[in-house]
Every structure is written in C-alpha cells, then in structure tokens.
Design a protein around this motif. Sequence first.
Motif, PDB file in Angstrom:
ATOM      1  N   GLY B  52       0.789  -1.263   0.135  1.00  0.00           N
ATOM      2  CA  GLY B  52       0.036  -0.050   0.048  1.00  0.00           C
ATOM      3  C   GLY B  52       0.679   1.102   0.134  1.00  0.00           C
ATOM      4  O   GLY B  52       0.450   2.139  -0.689  1.00  0.00           O
ATOM      5  N   ALA B  53       1.714   1.300   0.735  1.00  0.00           N
ATOM      6  CA  ALA B  53       2.963   2.526   0.638  1.00  0.00           C
ATOM      7  C   ALA B  53       3.658   2.515  -0.505  1.00  0.00           C
ATOM      8  O   ALA B  53       3.644   3.710  -1.124  1.00  0.00           O
ATOM      9  CB  ALA B  53       3.741   2.308   2.020  1.00  0.00           C
ATOM     10  N   ALA B  54       3.913   1.643  -1.108  1.00  0.00           N
ATOM     11  CA  ALA B  54       4.650   1.312  -2.444  1.00  0.00           C
ATOM     12  C   ALA B  54       3.712   2.195  -3.591  1.00  0.00           C
ATOM     13  O   ALA B  54       4.146   2.878  -4.264  1.00  0.00           O
ATOM     14  CB  ALA B  54       5.119  -0.011  -2.792  1.00  0.00           C
ATOM     15  N   TYR B  55       2.423   1.976  -3.532  1.00  0.00           N
ATOM     16  CA  TYR B  55       1.528   1.939  -4.271  1.00  0.00           C
ATOM     17  C   TYR B  55       1.377   3.529  -4.497  1.00  0.00           C
ATOM     18  O   TYR B  55       1.196   4.055  -5.542  1.00  0.00           O
ATOM     19  CB  TYR B  55       0.037   1.535  -3.908  1.00  0.00           C
ATOM     20  CG  TYR B  55      -1.011   1.544  -4.929  1.00  0.00           C
ATOM     21  CD1 TYR B  55      -1.921   2.822  -5.143  1.00  0.00           C
ATOM     22  CD2 TYR B  55      -1.476   0.464  -5.776  1.00  0.00           C
ATOM     23  CE1 TYR B  55      -2.711   2.941  -6.340  1.00  0.00           C
ATOM     24  CE2 TYR B  55      -2.384   0.513  -6.632  1.00  0.00           C
ATOM     25  CZ  TYR B  55      -3.225   1.811  -6.619  1.00  0.00           C
ATOM     26  OH  TYR B  55      -4.219   1.818  -7.717  1.00  0.00           O
ATOM     27  N   TRP B  56       1.514   4.192  -3.506  1.00  0.00           N
ATOM     28  CA  TRP B  56       1.253   5.609  -3.330  1.00  0.00           C
ATOM     29  C   TRP B  56       2.594   6.426  -3.327  1.00  0.00           C
ATOM     30  O   TRP B  56       2.603   7.859  -3.318  1.00  0.00           O
ATOM     31  CB  TRP B  56       0.508   6.200  -2.263  1.00  0.00           C
ATOM     32  CG  TRP B  56      -1.201   5.769  -2.274  1.00  0.00           C
ATOM     33  CD1 TRP B  56      -1.514   4.629  -1.335  1.00  0.00           C
ATOM     34  CD2 TRP B  56      -2.130   6.192  -2.863  1.00  0.00           C
ATOM     35  NE1 TRP B  56      -2.792   4.438  -1.559  1.00  0.00           N
ATOM     36  CE2 TRP B  56      -3.337   5.453  -2.524  1.00  0.00           C
ATOM     37  CE3 TRP B  56      -2.109   7.289  -3.861  1.00  0.00           C
ATOM     38  CZ2 TRP B  56      -4.349   5.642  -2.984  1.00  0.00           C
ATOM     39  CZ3 TRP B  56      -3.494   7.528  -4.402  1.00  0.00           C
ATOM     40  CH2 TRP B  56      -4.557   6.848  -4.194  1.00  0.00           C
ATOM     41  N   GLN B  57       3.660   5.796  -3.455  1.00  0.00           N
ATOM     42  CA  GLN B  57       4.737   6.625  -3.069  1.00  0.00           C
ATOM     43  C   GLN B  57       5.331   7.589  -4.114  1.00  0.00           C
ATOM     44  O   GLN B  57       5.894   8.479  -3.698  1.00  0.00           O
ATOM     45  CB  GLN B  57       5.883   5.404  -3.051  1.00  0.00           C
ATOM     46  CG  GLN B  57       7.543   6.109  -2.725  1.00  0.00           C
ATOM     47  CD  GLN B  57       8.303   4.966  -1.889  1.00  0.00           C
ATOM     48  OE1 GLN B  57       7.896   3.783  -2.163  1.00  0.00           O
ATOM     49  NE2 GLN B  57       9.341   5.312  -1.327  1.00  0.00           N
ATOM     50  N   ASN B  58       4.916   7.514  -5.271  1.00  0.00           N
ATOM     51  CA  ASN B  58       5.343   8.459  -6.095  1.00  0.00           C
ATOM     52  C   ASN B  58       4.881   9.904  -5.856  1.00  0.00           C
ATOM     53  O   ASN B  58       5.714  10.916  -6.181  1.00  0.00           O
ATOM     54  CB  ASN B  58       4.648   8.071  -7.758  1.00  0.00           C
ATOM     55  CG  ASN B  58       5.099   8.992  -8.804  1.00  0.00           C
ATOM     56  OD1 ASN B  58       4.670  10.198  -8.923  1.00  0.00           O
ATOM     57  ND2 ASN B  58       6.235   8.913  -9.385  1.00  0.00           N
ATOM     58  N   TYR B  59       3.712   9.988  -5.380  1.00  0.00           N
ATOM     59  CA  TYR B  59       3.406  11.554  -5.016  1.00  0.00           C
ATOM     60  C   TYR B  59       2.449  11.373  -3.630  1.00  0.00           C
ATOM     61  O   TYR B  59       2.944  12.186  -2.577  1.00  0.00           O
ATOM     62  CB  TYR B  59       2.626  11.945  -6.169  1.00  0.00           C
ATOM     63  CG  TYR B  59       2.195  13.433  -5.870  1.00  0.00           C
ATOM     64  CD1 TYR B  59       0.786  13.568  -5.653  1.00  0.00           C
ATOM     65  CD2 TYR B  59       2.922  14.508  -5.774  1.00  0.00           C
ATOM     66  CE1 TYR B  59       0.273  15.027  -5.428  1.00  0.00           C
ATOM     67  CE2 TYR B  59       2.614  15.787  -5.219  1.00  0.00           C
ATOM     68  CZ  TYR B  59       1.046  16.080  -4.981  1.00  0.00           C
ATOM     69  OH  TYR B  59       0.719  17.180  -4.784  1.00  0.00           O
ATOM     70  N   TRP B  60       1.376  10.619  -3.655  1.00  0.00           N
ATOM     71  CA  TRP B  60       0.511  11.120  -2.658  1.00  0.00           C
ATOM     72  C   TRP B  60       0.762  10.490  -1.029  1.00  0.00           C
ATOM     73  O   TRP B  60       0.349  10.927  -0.340  1.00  0.00           O
ATOM     74  CB  TRP B  60      -1.022  10.213  -2.878  1.00  0.00           C
ATOM     75  CG  TRP B  60      -1.667  11.153  -4.126  1.00  0.00           C
ATOM     76  CD1 TRP B  60      -1.609  10.838  -5.305  1.00  0.00           C
ATOM     77  CD2 TRP B  60      -2.303  12.341  -3.822  1.00  0.00           C
ATOM     78  NE1 TRP B  60      -2.463  12.008  -5.979  1.00  0.00           N
ATOM     79  CE2 TRP B  60      -2.804  12.924  -4.863  1.00  0.00           C
ATOM     80  CE3 TRP B  60      -2.786  12.850  -2.479  1.00  0.00           C
ATOM     81  CZ2 TRP B  60      -3.927  13.983  -4.924  1.00  0.00           C
ATOM     82  CZ3 TRP B  60      -3.762  14.045  -2.619  1.00  0.00           C
ATOM     83  CH2 TRP B  60      -4.122  14.377  -3.950  1.00  0.00           C
ATOM     84  N   LEU B  61       1.768   9.553  -1.191  1.00  0.00           N
ATOM     85  CA  LEU B  61       2.277   8.950   0.022  1.00  0.00           C
ATOM     86  C   LEU B  61       2.757  10.146   1.035  1.00  0.00           C
ATOM     87  O   LEU B  61       2.139  10.172   2.157  1.00  0.00           O
ATOM     88  CB  LEU B  61       3.323   8.091   0.018  1.00  0.00           C
ATOM     89  CG  LEU B  61       3.721   7.199   1.316  1.00  0.00           C
ATOM     90  CD1 LEU B  61       2.674   6.600   1.668  1.00  0.00           C
ATOM     91  CD2 LEU B  61       4.978   6.604   0.934  1.00  0.00           C
ATOM     92  N   SER B  62       3.257  11.265   0.624  1.00  0.00           N
ATOM     93  CA  SER B  62       3.870  12.359   1.548  1.00  0.00           C
ATOM     94  C   SER B  62       2.820  13.281   1.694  1.00  0.00           C
ATOM     95  O   SER B  62       2.932  14.274   2.534  1.00  0.00           O
ATOM     96  CB  SER B  62       5.238  12.859   0.828  1.00  0.00           C
ATOM     97  OG  SER B  62       4.737  13.372  -0.447  1.00  0.00           O
ATOM     98  N   GLN B  63       1.706  13.309   0.981  1.00  0.00           N
ATOM     99  CA  GLN B  63       0.581  14.207   1.267  1.00  0.00           C
ATOM    100  C   GLN B  63      -0.466  13.807   2.147  1.00  0.00           C
ATOM    101  O   GLN B  63      -1.442  14.487   2.511  1.00  0.00           O
ATOM    102  CB  GLN B  63       0.068  14.599  -0.320  1.00  0.00           C
ATOM    103  CG  GLN B  63       1.077  14.607  -1.294  1.00  0.00           C
ATOM    104  CD  GLN B  63       2.022  15.839  -1.086  1.00  0.00           C
ATOM    105  OE1 GLN B  63       1.778  16.609  -0.379  1.00  0.00           O
ATOM    106  NE2 GLN B  63       3.135  15.418  -1.759  1.00  0.00           N
ATOM    107  N   ALA B  64      -0.410  12.443   2.569  1.00  0.00           N
ATOM    108  CA  ALA B  64      -1.690  11.800   3.388  1.00  0.00           C
ATOM    109  C   ALA B  64      -1.244  11.762   4.853  1.00  0.00           C
ATOM    110  O   ALA B  64      -0.179  11.762   5.211  1.00  0.00           O
ATOM    111  CB  ALA B  64      -1.941  10.713   2.585  1.00  0.00           C
TER     112      ALA B  64
END
Lengths: 370, 349
Positions: B52-64
């Motif tokens: 799940g973390a890898a899924y969003w890593q490109n952008y949204w992970l750091s915004q959530a």
Amino acid sequence: MKKKPLILLTSVAVGAGMLLVQNKLASQSSASASSATVASYEHSPSPGDNTSLNEKPAHINQTRQDNEGAPKQPAIAEAISEAVTDDVMTESMTEQFAILSSAYADALNYPSYSQPLNPHDTQWLEPERYSTVSLPVLDGDAQAALSLEKYRFIYPEPITISVSGTLPVEAMTIELLDVETHHILFKQRVNEASLELPGKTDWPQEIRVKATIDFTSGTDVLTADFHYYQPVAEITQVEAPSSAGSDMAIPVQIQVEQSGIYRIRANLFTQSGQPIAVLTEKQRLGEGKQSLTLKAHYSVLNGHNDTLELRTVQVEKMSGFPGEKAQYGISRQAIWPLGTFNTRLLKQAPYQPSAEEQQRLDFLRSAAGQ
Amino acid sequence: MKKIAISLLVTSALASGAIHANVGDYAVVLIHGFQPGQLQSKPDATTVTQDGAAYWQNYWLSQADARIDWPSHERIADKISTDYLWPKLKELSQNGTCQPGCVLVTHSTGDLVARYLLDNQANWLENAGLQPLNIVATFDFAGAGGGSELGDLAVNIAEGSGTWNSLMKSAIAMWLGETPTKDNTGVLNDLRVANARQLAALPDSRVPRIRFAGDSSDYLGTTSGFLPGNDDGVVASHSSCGASVAGDYSSCSVKVAFNGKLTAQSGGVSQFMPFHYPLLMGSDYSHSSLIQQAHQGQVTTATDSVTMLSGQAIKPETSDEWYWLNGSYYRYVNGSESQSISEIAHSYL
C-alpha cells in the motif's frame, strides 16, 4: 484574416506565456508520438464525437502572413501572444469548484430522506437494473452477452437467463455456480438462447451463471453474476399519508423475520407516472410486526395535488458489522396507492442541512474561494 | 507522512454546529486500487501494508495522513472489510483523525471500496460504540466504482472463455501479469460491471464524489479495445466519470472532449451517479499516471455537465457559446500547463 476571439485568461505574463508555448509545443510533439503508437490499437471514437483522440491545436506552429502576403515567422513575443490568445482559453479551478458547490448546495435544499426525482434518474428509478456486458466470443470478431432481467432476485422469484449477440445460438448448457465454493447448483442443456428456471431455498446469495454456448460457428463460454435472497422481511401495508410538520408522513407496516438495521426506499410517483421523489427511511427493527414512516418533504411535493402512489419499494437489511452482507425483503404489492394529499397542510419550513452536510458544502465553497 | 494541523476551534465549532472550516483543515486518507500481483502472491497483512505504501509512493504518500490498505486476492464484502477496512476504521475513529473531517483520496478500485465504506461505516462503528467517521468529500482518480469490463473478461477467461481469442487473453495477461484462473480472481469478481454497480450502489450519506479521469493507456492501447467508449486503459469513462449507467461514452462532459476541445459530445456523460461530480479530464493521463507527480499534458474541466437535482444545468452557456459555434477551441485549466492533475487536486486539500 480571422477575427481574434476575446481572451478569457485569468492572468498572463510574457514569461508565463513563453512557458505555455514551450510546454504546448513539447506536449504536442509527445502527443503526436503517443498518438502514432496508440492509433493502431485503439477503438474508434463513439458516434457523434468528431474529435480525434489526442488532437492538439495545429495552428501553434503555423506561420502568419504579413500585409504583403509573404509568409513570415512571427517574433517570439507575437507567437506567444498568438498562441495564448488564439483558439485556447483557460479557466480557473476556483470557478470549477464554484460550480460543484452550487450543485451540492442545490441538493441540500432537500433532506436526504426525500430527494427529488426526474425521469432520467435511472439509479433511483431502476435500482435492480442489470448492467449487461457484451464481450468478444470465439476469435473475437463476434460479440455476445449473457443477461438477466435484474440483479437481485428474492425467493420464490424465477430466474430468466438470455444470450444475445451477433451470432445465432444453436444450443447452450447453463450451469449455476456458487461463486464462493464453485459448487454446481444447477445444470441444464437447452436448444434455445434463453432459459427460465425456478429459484430454490437453499441457494447461496452470490450465484454465477456459466453458459457454454454453441454458436453456429463454434463454442465459447460466457458468465454473469446475480444475487438470490431468502426474504428477511415483508412490507404488508402502507397507510394513507398525513401531515407531520413539513413532511407528508406515510406509515408503513413491515413483518420482520430477522432483526437488524433496515433501510426502506420507495419512489413517490403521481398516478399518471411522473416521478416525484425517492423516499428513504433507516431504522433498527426487531422481529415481528413493526412499523416505520416514510416522509416526503414539502420541497419535493411542490404543490402536487395529484393522486399519489409508491413504487419500486426496496426492503434492505443493512450490514450491521464487517463481513455481514446486506439482505433483502419484499413488498406485498408492487404499487401502493396513497390517494390525494393536500400539500397546503404542510409547513413551509426549509430543510436545514446537518452539520456534516454543511461542512461538505463549506469544503467545496472554500475550494471555490467563497 | 504529512502532519496535520487540526484546529481545536474547528472541533468545537463542529460540536456546536457552527462550522466554517477551511480547505487544508482536513485529514487525507488514501485508498489504493487493484494490485494484480497480489492475486498470485496472496500477501499477508504486513506485505499488504508495504504494498500500500509503495502504491502511493510516487506522490500521494507524502501528502496523506492515513491509508487504508487492502489485498486484491480477497473480496470487498468479505475479508477486505473484516481484516483491513474494519481495523482501520476503528483506529481512525478511536484516534479522532476524522472528527474534524476527512477527505478520502481513492484510485481505481479504491473508489468502489470507498463507496462500500461510505454506506456501512456509520452502522459498523455505531454498533461497536464508536463515533462514525466524518467524511467531507472524496477525490476519485480513475474511479472503478462503475466496474471494469476487463474484470468481466478476466473472470470469463478463468471460467473457460477465450480459447480461440489469443489477442484477448494476451491483453488480459498483460494487464494482470498472468492468465487468470478460478483460484486467483479475488477482487476482480467485485470489479465485474454488474457486481460493481450494485455494490452499496446508493449510500445515504451525501458525500461529494469528485472525479478525475484520464484517456491514455499504460498498455499500448491493447486493453482499450475491450473497454467501451474512451478509457484510461483499465476503466472506461462510464466508470471514471461516474456515469449512472454503463455505456459507451466519449467524455465526462457533453460539451468538451477529453483533450479540451470545445465541441458537442453526443457521447458524453449527462447523468451521473448520485453526488458524483466530474471535475478534471486529461487526455494524456493514463490509469496509473493520474496519481503520479509527473506532468502529462494539460487538463480540462468537465463541470459543464454538472446539473442540479432538477436536471437543470448549473453553468450558463453564454460565456462559451461563441467558441462552440466558431471553430476549434480548446479549454484548459489554469496551471495545468506545468502541474500534474494530482498536484492540482492536492492544492485544494
């Protein structure tokens, strides 16, 4: 020379304009490359769409003629101005959110338990609609679809399964499978493109139709899923409406076999067939003879003094905890006449959104800069 | 992860009913989409979280502020709910993360998972003696809430279809990374169009579902031939736009094409699922690139098709009428010449 249109840019600086032209030229060249790759695989645009996919304004690279008529490369500043002003307009995100907030604000004029309907509201008007999917069969040159008349069936309703498509059907073998275990619940071969079969009390909720179809030019398999329920409750009576403040209150009697949280929905119609509103009530009900009230707010009744009736009644026992699936009941009648109702008896008190609804509207308004 | 600045004033204002929160006051909760590799790998809970973390890593992970991770080899109403949604719902409720309000950011099948959550979370949490989550809106990128015909194809192949159609089987194998079998269809069963459109179809909570749709493909267009209308390589526009009925649509709007051209779209969506609002379309954005940081061309708006409950259009036509009548005009969103669709969306959270 073409008359230039009015410019609707929110703000432009020459530097920003240069960036816009450079990016547009870059995206146009990359779009052209990707278009060339995709074009050989993608399906045709749907009828009526005269826009080719990934098309970008071709004028960006065009030269402009001066007064002597000889083609002339424009200066960069002129090219920027031309590219920005010619054939392209921009809009702000705040304006888009303003549109969304207007739509949401309009919806909040009506309570969630009584929302207006128009004839195009398919999901409310046909809540059991089956979404048939047509798929390629055999070598892919032909299409076929397996369809049912609706998605949910409640015992003892029979099931009718049909095959449609571009190839004639000679015969088919129909199997009903438990989706979870893959056990075969039913199997029959027919020399037709449709089959009706009775429901059973021991069927699981989620069932897959697997049709092995003999077309005139070969055999292929299609599947379709549906749900089958044993009824958990039955609406036995709907009484004449009365006024209750701003609402037309419609008492409903329900015989409950399994206690739980029930959501009852029904569409309010005029007797002549005009949809007025979708009415919803959610309530925890115990077993046995129970009652609840559907309400139509004065805002949806809009001076309707016609003869009214309820149609498309849905009886749902909602999931009470994770892993529990929703179950469904029945209505003793498909249509419940309500007679006429004097809407002037109702108080004209506007609906007040809940705190949560107001917060959602505020979110959209904030995004719109309002 | 981003730290939230939760205002106590907002909390007390919520309690008093006098709310006037600002954009940026809400926690962002991510719900990812279908992950094909998990059909075969059948990951444990730890791996599900890592994936799940890898899924969003490109952008949204750091915004959530939070994520709801779930495994694709399970079903939404079964193990996904009991073992993954429920523990997270309890945690969010007990921590009060969504008490001032949450915005769900979903991708692909996460749109469908979110709808199931929206319809059931209040009942589940109240029955457990907990406070329901206060969900203000959802931002749905490449939403698969309307299902995907690729799910139907995959299940059909698993049940024996496609013996003579190597092109179809190849396209599905390209998407999934393998040929599907009866033992590895998992959430694909929920993604079948008929099933998806009937899963918690009409939640009572009137949460605005804001849609972001793409029209490019990650699969060289090989899957697009099996999707009706315009598509992003995995979901057709009937789903990503939030159309009330599945069908063959050219745009989320009846007035503007996916590439921003102002031209009548007789195949555009005009009726939407309840409270589904199309916001942005990007012709160069694919199913996956919609949630990535990389800029993929300019985007246009689809709000022309938003209507009031009466069916009446919100936006007056007069400002654009000249453009529809007089040749080739394109409309783009300000800022989209350099910002990605995700960056634009995030700037409003």
